[in-house]
Design a protein around this motif. Structure first.
Motif, short mmCIF file in Angstrom:
data_model
loop_
_atom_site.label_atom_id
_atom_site.label_comp_id
_atom_site.label_asym_id
_atom_site.label_seq_id
_atom_site.Cartn_x
_atom_site.Cartn_y
_atom_site.Cartn_z
N VAL A 127 -56.32 73.34 -8.44
CA VAL A 127 -56.02 74.78 -8.48
C VAL A 127 -54.75 75.10 -7.71
N LYS A 128 -54.60 74.46 -6.52
CA LYS A 128 -53.39 74.68 -5.72
C LYS A 128 -52.14 74.19 -6.45
N ALA A 129 -52.28 73.05 -7.13
CA ALA A 129 -51.13 72.50 -7.86
C ALA A 129 -50.70 73.44 -8.98
N LEU A 130 -51.62 73.93 -9.71
CA LEU A 130 -51.29 74.87 -10.78
C LEU A 130 -50.63 76.15 -10.23
N LYS A 131 -51.11 76.60 -9.08
CA LYS A 131 -50.53 77.80 -8.46
C LYS A 131 -49.10 77.55 -8.01
N ALA A 132 -48.85 76.36 -7.45
CA ALA A 132 -47.49 76.03 -6.99
C ALA A 132 -46.52 75.93 -8.15
N LEU A 133 -46.97 75.45 -9.31
CA LEU A 133 -46.10 75.38 -10.47
C LEU A 133 -45.86 76.74 -11.12
N SER A 170 -44.10 78.14 -0.42
CA SER A 170 -43.24 77.66 0.68
C SER A 170 -43.05 76.14 0.59
N LEU A 171 -41.98 75.70 1.20
CA LEU A 171 -41.66 74.26 1.18
C LEU A 171 -42.72 73.46 1.90
N GLY A 172 -43.24 73.96 3.02
CA GLY A 172 -44.27 73.25 3.77
C GLY A 172 -45.57 73.16 2.98
N PHE A 173 -45.88 74.22 2.23
CA PHE A 173 -47.12 74.21 1.44
C PHE A 173 -47.09 73.09 0.40
N PHE A 206 -49.29 66.81 -10.29
CA PHE A 206 -48.69 66.42 -9.02
C PHE A 206 -47.35 65.69 -9.23
N VAL A 207 -47.13 65.05 -10.38
CA VAL A 207 -45.83 64.44 -10.69
C VAL A 207 -44.75 65.52 -10.81
N ASP A 208 -45.04 66.68 -11.48
CA ASP A 208 -44.07 67.78 -11.62
C ASP A 208 -43.72 68.40 -10.28
N ILE A 209 -44.65 68.50 -9.40
CA ILE A 209 -44.41 69.12 -8.08
C ILE A 209 -43.45 68.26 -7.26
N SER A 210 -43.52 66.98 -7.38
CA SER A 210 -42.67 66.07 -6.59
C SER A 210 -41.19 66.30 -6.90
N GLY A 211 -40.80 66.56 -8.20
CA GLY A 211 -39.40 66.78 -8.56
C GLY A 211 -38.86 68.08 -7.99
N VAL A 212 -39.64 69.14 -8.00
CA VAL A 212 -39.20 70.43 -7.46
C VAL A 212 -38.95 70.34 -5.97
N CYS A 254 -37.74 77.03 -7.73
CA CYS A 254 -39.05 77.71 -7.68
C CYS A 254 -39.77 77.38 -6.38
N VAL A 255 -39.08 77.57 -5.26
CA VAL A 255 -39.67 77.32 -3.95
C VAL A 255 -39.17 78.42 -3.01
N ILE A 256 -40.02 78.83 -2.08
CA ILE A 256 -39.59 79.80 -1.07
C ILE A 256 -38.76 79.06 -0.03
N LEU A 257 -37.41 79.40 0.06
CA LEU A 257 -36.48 78.70 0.92
C LEU A 257 -36.39 79.40 2.26
N PRO A 258 -36.49 78.73 3.39
CA PRO A 258 -36.50 79.36 4.72
C PRO A 258 -35.18 80.06 5.05
N SER A 259 -34.04 79.55 4.66
CA SER A 259 -32.75 80.12 5.06
C SER A 259 -32.24 81.20 4.12
N LEU A 260 -32.95 81.46 3.03
CA LEU A 260 -32.48 82.43 2.05
C LEU A 260 -32.44 83.85 2.64
N ASP A 261 -33.42 84.23 3.42
CA ASP A 261 -33.46 85.58 4.01
C ASP A 261 -32.29 85.79 4.96
#
Length: 1844
Positions: free
Chosen positions: A1037-1043, A1048-1051, A1070-1076, A1111-1118
Motif C-alpha cells: 500500500v505504501k509503495a503504491l502511494k509513493a508512486l 519525502s525522500l526519507g520516506f 519496488f523496482v519503479d521506486i528505486s529509479g525515482v 515525483c519526490v518532495i525535495l528538502p531544498s526546494l522551499d
C-alpha cells in the motif's frame, strides 16, 4: 412608495386649513417621558401603576429603559419574510365617501318627481359627465353650499369630483352654478328633513291618533298600524311580514319595527342596526350596502410578500425620493406627512407590514420554544425570555386581568409585529375593549405618535364627525375601521387636547384606556405591540363592552366572564377595590334585568351547563345575542320556537312574538352566587370597617328578591308569597307515595325562584332534596324493572344490574321518599350474596374441585339477573383450564425435531401449579421436561471447555431427532457455522494477492478476517499465518502511494528497507521506486550549490523548473522558492518609488511615504539575488531629505510674520507686501514637494500657513475701502475654517476682532436690516470703533451718515402726526412709509406709520374681497362701489315707479332711452326693453305679443331660480351686513380715504332697497285671498328690483324666496282646481304636502279648497272599494249612482271607477258579480255559471248550459231564418275578459281545464278577476237573458238552484 415624483397640485384641504404653521412645525405639546431606575424597572405593572395618575391625562407616555436593558433581536433577518398592506396615504383624510350612484340616482329622481321636475339624463362638466353624488358629498364635507361659497372652497370640492388636473376660476364658477341648479334644493330638503326628525315623528303620531288607522308617513314599505300600534288584521299584511326577514337576526317577526331598504327591499329591525335607532326615520331609507359602493370603498389592500432586505431597499428608495441623501429633521417629516394626508402633494402609496401575528411570523423578543441564534449567549437568552418587559410575558404577569384568559388572542394576548417604512401610518383608534397597549421599537427609524386622552374621547369623536360628515354618514362605525386620519391641529382648533411622542429604538410607548392614538413612521423600523389589563382597567372594560353592544360589534372576549373568573382566583390585593366595584355594577345590572323579566312573565329558568375549566376564560365559546352580537356568559333568553337563537336580557322582547311564559331564562350564576362573589373581594380585609358593613348590608337588602311583586288577576303577588306556597306543596309531595309527574311539576315551578338571591336558599335546598329523591326513586324502579325483566329478555342485549349499585340504593339509613319497591330489591340482593359465598369456597386453595364442579357454579351465576364480580373470576379460571389442556396435548402429540420451545414446557408447568385443579396430562408434561434438562446439561458441559470441530460434528448426529428445541445446542450449531465460513474467506483472499492493484482493500479484508478470528469459539489451524500476510499488504500500500503522489525522500528510502526485510523487493512496485530515488538525489546536490553563493535570477528559475519533473518532495526546494519570492516582493514594493523618480506630475491620492522608502533601502541588504535597483532607490532617498530641510526654514519665516503685534496705519502697506512675498515662496516650495511624489508632513503645514497669510492680506485691504456685507461675511466664514495653530498669533487675533466689528458696522446702515437695529445700536457700534487695533475710516464715515438720515425722517413723522385726525393725506402717509423703510432704524414712530398703513390696506383688501373684481384701472375699488350704487339707484327707481305709476320712458334693463332703437313692451307689466337687451330671450319665442320673463314666471307658477333674468347684475353680490361692518370699521382711520365716503352712500341706499322689499314681502306672506293678480304684480316688481340690485341681504332674500314659493304653490293649486283635466288624488296629496313644507297657513283659500277636495274624494274612494268587494250586496242602481257621483268629482279615480264598472257585470242564473267562486263556461254561448248554482260537483269534458240545450232542440224544428233571428236577439253576457281567458285555456290538453275557472291564488285572482287591466266590459241590462228564458227555466228546476 410614492407613485411618480412629488408634485405640487392645487391646495385642497378636508374642511380645514393646514396644520403646519408658518415655521413648518406642528405646535403639539409633548407627552411625558419616564426614565425608571433598575429597581423600578423590575415590575412593569407596578411602575405603570405608579406613573398612571400623572401620565393618564395625556393618554400616552414614553418609557426609556435603563442602559442595561438590551434584549437581543430574536428573528433571523436573512430568512424572515412577511406580507404587507398597501396604504394610500393621500386618502386617509381627503377621500370621497363610498356612495353608490344607483341609490343616489333613485333617491334624487324621487325628489325631482316630488318637486314636479324632470331628471336630466346627463349633467356635463368640462366635457365629461358630472357625478352629482360625489359633488353632493364633497360640498357636505365643507359645510354645505353656503359655507363653500363663503370660504371659496370650490377648488377643494373639484378635487373630490375629479381627482386629477387643476381647475380654473371660470370652471369653479361653472361648478358652483351646476350645484346651485341641480343640487341646492336637494341639499336644503334633506337638511330640513334631518333637522325636523323629532318634530315629524311627533306629528306623525298625532295624525295616527286622529285617523284611527293609518300608515307610517315616512315610507310605503313600513308596516301598517292602528292607533295602539298593533298590527291590523289583514291577510296581505301578514303574508308580507312572513316573507321579510331581518338581515341581522334572521327573524321575520316584529314587522312593526322592520325597516325596508327603498332600493334592495332587504329588511332590518331598527334595534338590530349599528348603532340602533329609537324610531323609524322619516323619508326614504337605504341600507349601508346600497349607500356604499364597493368600487369607491376605502381600505388597506393586501400587498406583496417581502424579505427584510427587499423591504429595506424599497424603504430606502422612498426616503431618497422625498429627501435625497441628506437626513430630514422631525419638523420636515411631520410637515411632509400632513401635506400628503391633506392632499397637497399628490398620490402617495406606501407598504406596511402591519398586524403580523408573532405566533406565525415569530417575535422580536426571545421565547423559550424559539431557536436561539448562535451569536446570542444562553444566559442572555434565558434572561430575556423570562423578563416581565418581554411583550410575550406582559399580559400574563401577576396583577394582569388577562392572566385568566386561556387561549392566545392575536394582537391582544399574542403580540403583533410591525415592519414600517417612511410615512406608513396607523390611523386614529383606541384599543379593543379599551385595553392598555404597550409598543416596543426594536430597531430602525423613530415612530411619531399622537394621542388624545380618554377623558376627551367624546370631544374627539364630535370633531371627527364634524370634520368628515360624509364619511360618517356612509360608515357610522368609521372609527372602528382604522383607516382615517385627521390633522391634530384641527383637533386643537376645536378645543381637543393632543399630545405627541417620538418613539426611538429601545423605547416603550404606553397608551391608556379609551385614549385615541395614531401616528406614522419616519423610515424603516420594526416594532412589536401587545395589550394588557391591570386592575384599574376594569371600569374602562365595562364601558368598552357597552360600546360593542351599542354598535353591534362582536367582542374579543366576554367581559363578565373575565371579571367573574378573576374574582374566583387569587388576585392582587390592589385589584380588589376595582374588582369589587365592577362586580357590584354587573350584579346590579343583572339583578335589575332578571327582576324585569319575572315581572313580564318569564318564569321558566334553567342553569347553564358548567364549564370543564371554570378557572380560565374562553375555554368554551358561549352563544351570542342575535341582536347585539355579545357573548351570553351570565344569562340568556331562549324560546322553544327558535331553539338555536339566543338573546341577552336587554333584548328579550325582540327574540320572537311568543307569549313570555313560552320563553326561558338561562343563567350561569344565581344572584346569591354573584353577591357571594362581591363579598369574596373583601376576604383580605380582616378588619370590620364601616365601608365593609355598608357593602354587606347593601348586598343583603338587594338580594332579598322576595319583596319583588307583579300584577295578577286578583291584584299583586310577591315572590316571597309564591316561595312559601311552593315550599308547603313540596313538603306534602315528599310525604305521599312517589309520583314522577308531581316531582317534575314541582321542579318546574321552582325555576322562577332559583335565579334569585340568598332569600331563595330554602327553595334551592328543597329543590336539591327533590332532585335527590327523584333520582333515588327512579333508580329503584329502574333496577327492579331490569331484574324482573331479565328471565324474559335474556340474551337480548339487556345489561344486568350491578350488585354494588343495588347495595348503594338500599344501604341508606333514611330513604329520601316513599318508594315501596326498595323492599323487593333487598330480597334479590340476599340471593346474590349467597351465591358469592359458594363461588369463593370453590376457588379457595384448600379445595380440589374438578372442572365439572366449576361449570355448575358458573351456570348458576349466568342465570342470576344481578351481575356478580365473582362470576367473572370463575369464568377466567374455567377459561385458563381449557387453554392449558389444549397446549399440553399439543406438546405431547408433536413428533417433529426441535418443534417445541423449552419456554412453553416451563410455562405449562407453572400454570399447572397455579390452577389448583386436577388435570390428567400433568404427568406426561413433567416426564418430557426431565428429558430436556438431561440434554441441556451435556451441551453446557461442552461449551465450558475449548471446542474441537470434529467432536462437535459427532454431537450433532446424536441429537438430530429430539422434538424439543434446546438453546445450548442451537448455540453450538452457530459456532460451527461461523468457523466454516471464516476458513473459506481466508483462502479466497490469499489467491494472487501480490498482483492486485487494490492493496488497501486487501489490507481491510485481512484486518477484518483477523478481527473475526478472535471471536471464533472453535479452534482453527490457519490463524498464525494472518499476521505475516497483513504486513506485506501494508508495505505494498505504501509503495503504491509513493508512486501515485509525491513523498519525502526519507520516506522512500525507509520503504525500500522494509521491502527487503519482507523479501518482496523484487516485485514490480519496488523496482519503479528505486529509479525515482536516484534522480532526486542528483537534484538536491545542485540546489545546495546555488544557495551558498549570490546567483542570478535565471539560475534560480532553472532549478525550480527542473524540480517539477521529479515525483519526490525535495528538502531544498522551499528555500529556493523563498529566495525568489522575497526578491520579487521587494522589487514589487520598490516599483512605485522607481517610477516616481521618472514622473513629473503626481496624483494626491497616490503619494508615497518617506518612511516606506527608508524601510525598502534597509530590506535590500538581506536579498540573496543580485539586482541593480538598489542604487537607484538610495538616490531618491537623498533628494527627499534635502527638501524637508528647506520646508522647515520657510515655516519659521511665516510664523514670525503672523506674530507681528504693532499694526499702525503707516506700516499696513509694507506688511501687505511682505505677506505677499512670503506667500509666493511658500507656493513655490509646495510645488517642488508635490513633484517629488511623496506624502511630506510639512505640506499641510505649508498650506495652512499660505491660506492664513492670504486671509490676513485680504483683511488688511479692507482698511482702505468700504466692503459689502457679503464680502465681510465671506471673510468671516473663511476665518472660521483657518487652522487654530496659525490664528493664535497676534496679527490674526487683531484682524479677527476688526472684521467682527466691521460686520456689525456694515449691517447697521443697510435698508433691509433697519427693523433689526435701533439708533442706540448704531451709536454703540460707532463707539466700539475706538477699541479695535485696526482702523476702517471709510466704514466709520458711512455709519455717521446713516444716523443723520434717521434723525431727519423722525422730524417729518412728528410733523405729520401733530396735525388734526382726518386732515392728513393718504398719499403723504404712504410716502412716509416708503422713506421709513429706506432710511429709518427700528423705532416706535416707524411701527406707528406701518400699523396705520397696514390697517387701511387690510380694510381695502377686505372691501375688495366682499365687493368683487372691477375693470377700473386707476382705482378699481372705487369703480366697483360706484357700479353697485348705480344698480341700487336702478332698483330704487323700479320701486318708486311702482308706487308713483310714472311714465316708463327708459329701458328697464339698461336705464337708457329708446332713441333710434327697436324696443319691446311687456303686455302685462308694461315695462320696456331694448331689442339688444332681450336678443337671447327673443330668439327662443315666435309670439307677436311679448311677455317679459318675470311676468311669465309669475303666471307659470314655477319655482324661482336665482339668476338668468335680463336684469341680473353681472358682478358679485356683497352681503349687506358685511358692508355695514366694513363702514363701522373705517370710523377709526387716522387719514381720510375716498372709498369710505362712497361706501357710506352705498349702505344707505341698500337699506332703502331692503325696506321696500320687506314691505312687499310682508304683504305677500300675509295675503290669503283667492285673487292672485295683486300679489303677482307686487312680487314681479320686487323680483326685478332684487335682480337689478348689486347687494345681497340673506334674511331678506330668504323671506322673498319663501313668498315666491308660496305664490308659486297657489298658482299651481289654482291650476289643479280650475284646470281642464281633473287631477288624481296623488297630485292633490303631494301638493298639500308641499304646502306643509313651506308653511302655507291653514286659513289660505287654496289650502282649504284642496283639503276639502281631498276629504270628499277619499270618502268616495273608500266607499267604492267596499262596494267593489261586497259580492253583489248593493243593488245595481246604487252602484250606477255611485259611478255617476265619482265621475262628477273634482278628482279623477280611474282605478276605483274601473272596479265599480266591473262590479256591474252579472253572471250565472244567480245574476251575481264575479266573487272568486269556481265557475265553468258554456262551450256554446260562453256564459259563465257557478258550480254550486248548477249543482255541478266535477267538471265535464264538454259543458252546454240548459238554455243552450233548449235552444238546440228548438232549432231542429224551426227554419234557419228563425234560428238566426233568435240568435241575434240573444245577448252575449260573458265578460270579454272571461272570453279571452277561455281562449287561452283551450290550448291545454284537458277539456275540463280549459273551461273551468277554479279558485286560484291571490296573485292570479288580482290579475284575472277584475278585468280592468285589459278591457272594460259594460253591461247595463242585467235581466235580458233571464226574462227571455223564464218558461224554459221552470222545467229545469231539478238541475238549477234559482235564488228566490
Amino acid at each position: 412608495m410614492g407613485k411618480g415624483r412629488p408634485r405640487a397640485v392645487e391646495k385642497r384641504v378636508s374642511g380645514q386649513t393646514s396644520s403646519v404653521s408658518s415655521s413648518g412645525s406642528l405646535n403639539i405639546p409633548p407627552g411625558p417621558v419616564y426614565y425608571p431606575t433598575e429597581e423600578e424597572f423590575k415590575d412593569p405593572l407596578e411602575f405603570i401603576y405608579k406613573i398612571r395618575p400623572e401620565a393618564e391625562p395625556y393618554g400616552i407616555c414614553k418609557i426609556v429603559p435603563p442602559k442595561s436593558w438590551k434584549p437581543p433581536f430574536a428573528l433571523d433577518l436573512e430568512s424572515f419574510t412577511f406580507p404587507t398592506k398597501t396604504q394610500a396615504i393621500h386618502q386617509l383624510q381627503v377621500r370621497s365617501a363610498a356612495c353608490d350612484p344607483k341609490t343616489f340616482e333613485l333617491e334624487y329622481n324621487r325628489f325631482l318627481e316630488h318637486c314636479g321636475r324632470k331628471a336630466k339624463k346627463k349633467v356635463v362638466f368640462e366635457g365629461e359627465e358630472l357625478d352629482l353624488c360625489k359633488l353632493l358629498n364633497a360640498v357636505k364635507r365643507y359645510g354645505g353650499y353656503d359655507n363653500v361659497v363663503k370660504e371659496k372652497k370650490w377648488g377643494e370640492v373639484f378635487w373630490f369630483v375629479r381627482s386629477v388636473g387643476k381647475i380654473s376660476e371660470c370652471a369653479k364658477h361653472v361648478l358652483c352654478q351646476l350645484y346651485r341648479e341641480h343640487l341646492y334644493d336637494y341639499e336644503d330638503y334633506y337638511n330640513r328633513l334631518n333637522q325636523e326628525k323629532a318634530k315629524s315623528c311627533k306629528r306623525g303620531m298625532h295624525v295616527e291618533r286622529k285617523s284611527g288607522v293609518g300608515f307610517d308617513f315616512s315610507s310605503s314599505k313600513r308596516r301598517r298600524k292602528n292607533i295602539a300600534g298593533e298590527k291590523v288584521k289583514s291577510c296581505k299584511v301578514e303574508e308580507e311580514e312572513l316573507d321579510q326577514i331581518c338581515e341581522q337576526c334572521r327573524s321575520g317577526l316584529h314587522g312593526e319595527v322592520m325597516l325596508l331598504c327603498d332600493r334592495c327591499n332587504k329588511g332590518w329591525h331598527i334595534h338590530c342596526l349599528s348603532p340602533p335607532l329609537k324610531r323609524v326615520p322619516p323619508g326614504n331609507w337605504y341600507c349601508l350596502e346600497c349607500l356604499n359602493s364597493d368600487k369607491d370603498s376605502f381600505g388597506f389592500m393586501p400587498g406583496k410578500r417581502y424579505s427584510l432586505e427587499a423591504f429595506r431597499r424599497l424603504a430606502d428608495r422612498a426616503k431618497r425620493k422625498w429627501f435625497g441623501s441628506s437626513s430630514a429633521s422631525r419638523v420636515q417629516l411631520e410637515k411632509k406627512f400632513w401635506e400628503i394626508v391633506e392632499g397637497l402633494v399628490g398620490d402617495v402609496d406606501v407598504m406596511y407590514g402591519s398586524d403580523l401575528d408573532t405566533s406565525i411570523y415569530g417575535s422580536g423578543f426571545p421565547r423559550v420554544n424559539d431557536q436561539r441564534p448562535p451569536s446570542v449567549e444562553i444566559e442572555l437568552w434565558d434572561e430575556y425570555c423570562d423578563s416581565p418587559w418581554n411583550l410575550n410575558n406582559l399580559p400574563k404577569l401577576q396583577g394582569s386581568m388577562l392572566r385568566a384568559v386561556h387561549h392566545g388572542i392575536a394582537g391582544v394576548m399574542v403580540p403583533w409585529l410591525y415592519i414600517g417604512m417612511l410615512f406608513s401610518s396607523f390611523c386614529w383608534h383606541f384599543e379593543d375593549h379599551c385595553f392598555y397597549s404597550m409598543n416596543y421599537l426594536h430597531w430602525g427609524e423613530p415612530k411619531c405618535w399622537y394621542s388624545v386622552p380618554g377623558s376627551e374621547a367624546r370631544a374627539f369623536e364630535k370633531v371627527m364627525r364634524k370634520s368628515l360628515p360624509d364619511l360618517f354618514d356612509a360608515q357610522p362605525d368609521l372609527l372602528f375601521q382604522l383607516v382615517t386620519m385627521l390633522n391634530p391641529s384641527v383637533l386643537q382648533e376645536n378645543g381637543v387636547p393632543v399630545y405627541s411622542i417620538l418613539q426611538e429604538p429601545g423605547n416603550f410607548v404606553i397608551t391608556f384606556p379609551r385614549s385615541f392614538h395614531g401616528g406614522f413612521n419616519f423610515g424603516l423600523n420594526c416594532a412589536e405591540a401587545v395589550n394588557f389589563a391591570p386592575a384599574d382597567w376594569l371600569p374602562h372594560g365595562g364601558f368598552g363592552a357597552e360600546l360593542y353592544q351599542l354598535y353591534r360589534k362582536a367582542a374579543v372576549l366576554s367581559h363578565e366572564e373575565l371579571v367573574c373568573v378573576v374574582a374566583k382566583s387569587d388576585c392582587d390585593i390592589k385589584a380588589l377595590p376595582y374588582l369589587k366595584n365592577e362586580l357590584l355594577r354587573i350584579y346590579d345590572k343583572e339583578k335589575f334585568l332578571r327582576e324585569q323579566l319575572w315581572r313580564n312573565g318569564i318564569v321558566n329558568s334553567s342553569p347553564m351547563s358548567p364549564r370543564k375549566h371554570p378557572e380560565y376564560v374562553g375555554t368554551e365559546e358561549d352563544p351570542t345575542c342575535i341582536i347585539c352580537q355579545q357573548y351570553l356568559y351570565l344569562s340568556a333568553i331562549v324560546c322553544r320556537c327558535r331553539p338555536s337563537a339566543f338573546v341577552c336580557l336587554e333584548h328579550w322582547e325582540h327574540l320572537c312574538e311568543c307569549k313570555p311564559n313560552k320563553r326561558r331564562l338561562l343563567y350561569r350564576h344565581a344572584l346569591a352566587e354573584l353577591s357571594d362573589l362581591v363579598l369574596m373581594t373583601d376576604r383580605n380585609n380582616s378588619e370590620e370597617t364601616p365601608q365593609n358593613r355598608n357593602l354587606k348590608e347593601q348586598l343583603l337588602c338587594s338580594s332579598q328578591s322576595g319583596a319583588l311583586t307583579k300584577k295578577v288577576k286578583g291584584g299583586h303577588i310577591s315572590l316571597a308569597q309564591l316561595r312559601e306556597e311552593w315550599i308547603l306543596r313540596t313538603c306534602k309531595i315528599i310525604q305521599i307515595p312517589y309520583s314522577s309527574d308531581a316531582y317534575v311539576n314541582a321542579l318546574n315551578e321552582a325555576e322562577q325562584f332559583l335565579w334569585a338571591g340568598s332569600d331563595m336558599g330554602p327553595v334551592r335546598d328543597m329543590a336539591k332534596n327533590l332532585i335527590e329523591a327523584q333520582n333515588w326513586a327512579e333508580s329503584i324502579r329502574d333496577c327492579l324493572c331490569k331484574v324482573e325483566k331479565w328471565p324474559c329478555y335474556r340474551g337480548k342485549d339487556i345489561e344486568k344490574v350491578q350488585l354494588e349499585h343495588i347495595s348503594n340504593l338500599i344501604g341508606l339509613n333514611t330513604v329520601p321518599c316513599n318508594e315501596p319497591g326498595h323492599l323487593k330489591l333487598k330480597d334479590y340482593e340476599r340471593e346474590a350474596r349467597s351465591l358469592i359465598q359458594e363461588i369463593d369456597s370453590a376457588l379457595s386453595t384448600s379445595s380440589k374441585a374438578t372442572i365439572a364442579d366449576l361449570e355448575i357454579l358458573y351456570s348458576k351465576a349466568c342465570d342470576l339477573p344481578i351481575h356478580l364480580k365473582e362470576s367473572e373470576k370463575l369464568e377466567r379460571v374455567l377459561s385458563s383450564v381449557k387453554v392449558w389442556t389444549e397446549g399440553a396435548r399439543k406438546c405431547i402429540s408433536d413428533k417433529c425435531p426441535a418443534a417445541i420451545e423449552v419456554d412453553i414446557l416451563y410455562k405449562l408447568k407453572s400454570e399447572m401449579l397455579e390452577l389448583q385443579v386436577q388435570l390428567p396430562e400433568a404427568e406426561m408434561i413433567l416426564n418430557l421436561i426431565r428429558q430436556v434438562e438431561s440434554r441441556r446439561a451435556r451441551c453446557s458441559e461442552m461449551l465450558k471447555s475449548p471446542i474441537s470441530l470434529k467432536k462437535l460434528e459427532v454431537l450433532f448426529q446424536e441429537l438430530d431427532e429430539f422434538t424439543v428445541k434446546i438453546p445450548e445446542l442451537e448455540l453450538l450449531r452457530k459456532y460451527h457455522s461461523d468457523a466454516v465460513s471464516w476458513i473459506s474467506r481466508y483462502n479466497n483472499v490469499l489467491l494472487n494477492i501480490h498482483e492486485r492493484e487494490d492493496q488497501e482493500h486487501v489490507v481491510d479484508e485481512l484486518k477484518c478476517i483477523q478481527k473475526d478470528a478472535s471471536s471464533l469459539k472453535i479452534l482453527v489451524d490457519e490463524f498464525p499465518c494472518i499476521e505475516v500476510e497483513l504486513r506485506k499488504a501494508c508495505c505494498r500500500v505504501k509503495a503504491l502511494k509513493a508512486l501515485a503522489t509525491k513523498m519525502s525522500l526519507g520516506f522512500m528510502q525507509q520503504l525500500m528497507m522494509e521491502a527487503a526485510v519482507l523479501h518482496i523487493e523484487e516485485e514490480k512496485f519496488f523496482v519503479d521506486i528505486s529509479g525515482v530515488l536516484e534522480t532526486a538525489t542528483c537534484w538536491e546536490d545542485r540546489a545546495t550549490r546555488i544557495l551558498s553563493s549570490e546567483a542570478q535570477m535565471s539560475d534560480f528559475e532553472d532549478v525550480i523548473r527542473t524540480s517539477e519533473e521529479i515525483c519526490v518532495i525535495l528538502p531544498s526546494l522551499d528555500r529556493i522558492k523563498d529566495a525568489v519570492s522575497m526578491a520579487e516582493s521587494w522589487l514589487e514594493k520598490s516599483r512605485p518609488f522607481l517610477s516616481s523618480a521618472l514622473s513629473v506630475v503626481h496624483d494626491s491620492s497616490s503619494l508615497l511615504k518617506v518612511e516606506a522608502l527608508k524601510e525598502l533601502v534597509s530590506e535590500s541588504k538581506c536579498l540573496k539575488v543580485s539586482m541593480e535597483e538598489r542604487t537607484l532607490l538610495q538616490t531618491v532617498l537623498k533628494n527627499c531629505t534635502e527638501w524637508e530641510h528647506n520646508a522647515h526654514s520657510l515655516l519659521y519665516d511665516a510664523e514670525c510674520l503672523l506674530n507681528i503685534d504693532n499694526i499702525g496705519d503707516e506700516i499696513t502697506c509694507g506688511l501687505i507686501l511682505k505677506i505677499e512675498c512670503q506667500v509666493v515662496k511658500v507656493e513655490s516650495i509646495m510645488k517642488v514637494g508635490l513633484s517629488l511624489g511623496f506624502d511630506f508632513g510639512e505640506i499641510p503645514k505649508l498650506q495652512d500657513a499660505c491660506s492664513t497669510l492670504q486671509w490676513c492680506s485680504k483683511a488688511l485691504s479692507f482698511c482702505s475701502i468700504a466692503p459689502s456685507l457679503e464680502e465681510v461675511e465671506i471673510l468671516m466664514e473663511v476665518a472660521g475654517h483657518l487652522p487654530v495653530r496659525c490664528t493664535s498669533g497676534a496679527l490674526c487675533s487683531s484682524l479677527i476682532d476688526g472684521i467682527n466689528w466691521l460686520k456689525k458696522a456694515t449691517e447697521v446702515p443697510m435698508p433691509c436690516n433697519h427693523r433689526r437695529f435701533k439708533l442706540s445700536d448704531a451709536e454703540e457700534v460707532l463707539r466700539q470703533s475706538q477699541n479695535i487695533k485696526v482702523c476702517f475710516p471709510v466704514t466709520v464715515h458711512q455709519l455717521e451718515n446713516a444716523i443723520e438720515k434717521h434723525n431727519l425722517w423722525l422730524e417729518k413723522v412728528h410733523l405729520f402726526f401733530s396735525q388734526t385726525s382726518g386732515d392728513q393725506s393718504w398719499f403723504l402717509l404712504s410716502k412716509l412709509k416708503e422713506l421709513g423703510r429706506a432710511d429709518a432704524f427700528n423705532c416706535p414712530e416707524l411701527d406707528m406709520v406701518l400699523s396705520e398703513v397696514q390697517k387701511v390696506e387690510q380694510w381695502k383688501r377686505r372691501c375688495k374681497d366682499i365687493i368683487g373684481p372691477s375693470v377700473g384701472d386707476v382705482n378699481p375699488l372705487v369703480d366697483a362701489l360706484l357700479e353697485i350704487i348705480n344698480t341700487l339707484d336702478r332698483s330704487l327707481h323700479i320701486y318708486n315707479m311702482s308706487k308713483g305709476r310714472k311714465a316708463r320712458d327708459l329701458c328697464i334693463s339698461c336705464s337708457s332711452g329708446f332713441e333710434d332703437q327697436e324696443f319691446f313692451t311687456c303686455s302685462v307689466c308694461k315695462d320696456c326693453y331694448h331689442w339688444l337687451c332681450l336678443r337671447e330671450a327673443l330668439a327662443e319665442t315666435n309670439t307677436t305679443v311679448y311677455n317679459c320673463p318675470y311676468c311669465n314666471l309669475m303666471e307659470s307658477g314655477k319655482n324661482f331660480q336665482n339668476g338668468g333674468g335680463p336684469l341680473q347684475y353681472g358682478g358679485k353680490y356683497p352681503e349687506l351686513n358685511k358692508l355695514v361692518e366694513l363702514l363701522s370699521d373705517s370710523q377709526d382711520f387716522y387719514v381720510w380715504i375716498e372709498e369710505r365716503s362712497i361706501l357710506h352712500q352705498l349702505v344707505e341706499k341698500s337699506l332703502a332697497c331692503k325696506a321696500c322689499l320687506m314691505e312687499i314681502v310682508d304683504f305677500s306672506l300675509a295675503y290669503l285671498d283667492k285673487d292672485l293678480s295683486i300679489v303677482s304684480e307686487k312680487l314681479c316688481i320686487a323680483l326685478k328690483a332684487v335682480e337689478v340690485a348689486g347687494v345681497y341681504h340673506h334674511q331678506g332674500d330668504c323671506n322673498f324666496e319663501l313668498a315666491l314659493a308660496r305664490h308659486s304653490w297657489r298658482i299651481r293649486a289654482n291650476r289643479l282646481l280650475e284646470g281642464s283635466q281633473k287631477p288624481v288624488i296623488l297630485q292633490i296629496q303631494r301638493h298639500l304636502k308641499e304646502g306643509l313644507a313651506i308653511n302655507i297657513p291653514p286659513e289660505d283659500h287654496f289650502r282649504k279648497k284642496l283639503t276639502e277636495v281631498k276629504h270628499i274624494g277619499m270618502q268616495w274612494a273608500d266607499k267604492a272599494k267596499k262596494v267593489s268587494t261586497d259580492s253583489g250586496a248593493l243593488g245595481l242602481d246604487k252602484v250606477f249612482e255611485l259611478i255617476t257621483l265619482g265621475e262628477n268629482l273634482c278628482v279623477h279615480f280611474e282605478k276605483e271607477l274601473k272596479l265599480l264598472r266591473d262590479r256591474s257585470m252579472l253572471y250565472c242564473i244567480c245574476r251575481k258579480p264575479y266573487d272568486q267562486r269556481a265557475m265553468i263556461a258554456c262551450d256554446k254561448c260562453d256564459e259563465w255559471y257557478h258550480f254550486d248554482c248548477i249543482k255541478l260537483s266535477s267538471p265535464p269534458k264538454i259543458y252546454i248550459c240548459p238554455a243552450c240545450k233548449l235552444l238546440t232542440e228548438e232549432d231542429l224544428s224551426t227554419s234557419p231564418l228563425t234560428a238566426q233571428e233568435s240568435k241575434c236577439e240573444e245577448p252575449q253576457t260573458p265578460s270579454p275578459r272571461h272570453t279571452e281567458l277561455r281562449r287561452r285555456l283551450k290550448k291545454s290538453k284537458s277539456g275540463a281545464e280549459r273551461r273551468i275557472l277554479v279558485k286560484m291564488d291571490e296573485s292570479e285572482i288580482s290579475r284575472c278577476s277584475s278585468g280592468i287591466e285589459r278591457l272594460l266590459w259594460r253591461n247595463r241590462k242585467p235581466f235580458r237573458r233571464a226574462a227571455k228564458k223564464r218558461a224554459e227555466l221552470e222545467s229545469l228546476s231539478p238541475f238549477f238552484n234559482v235564488p228566490q
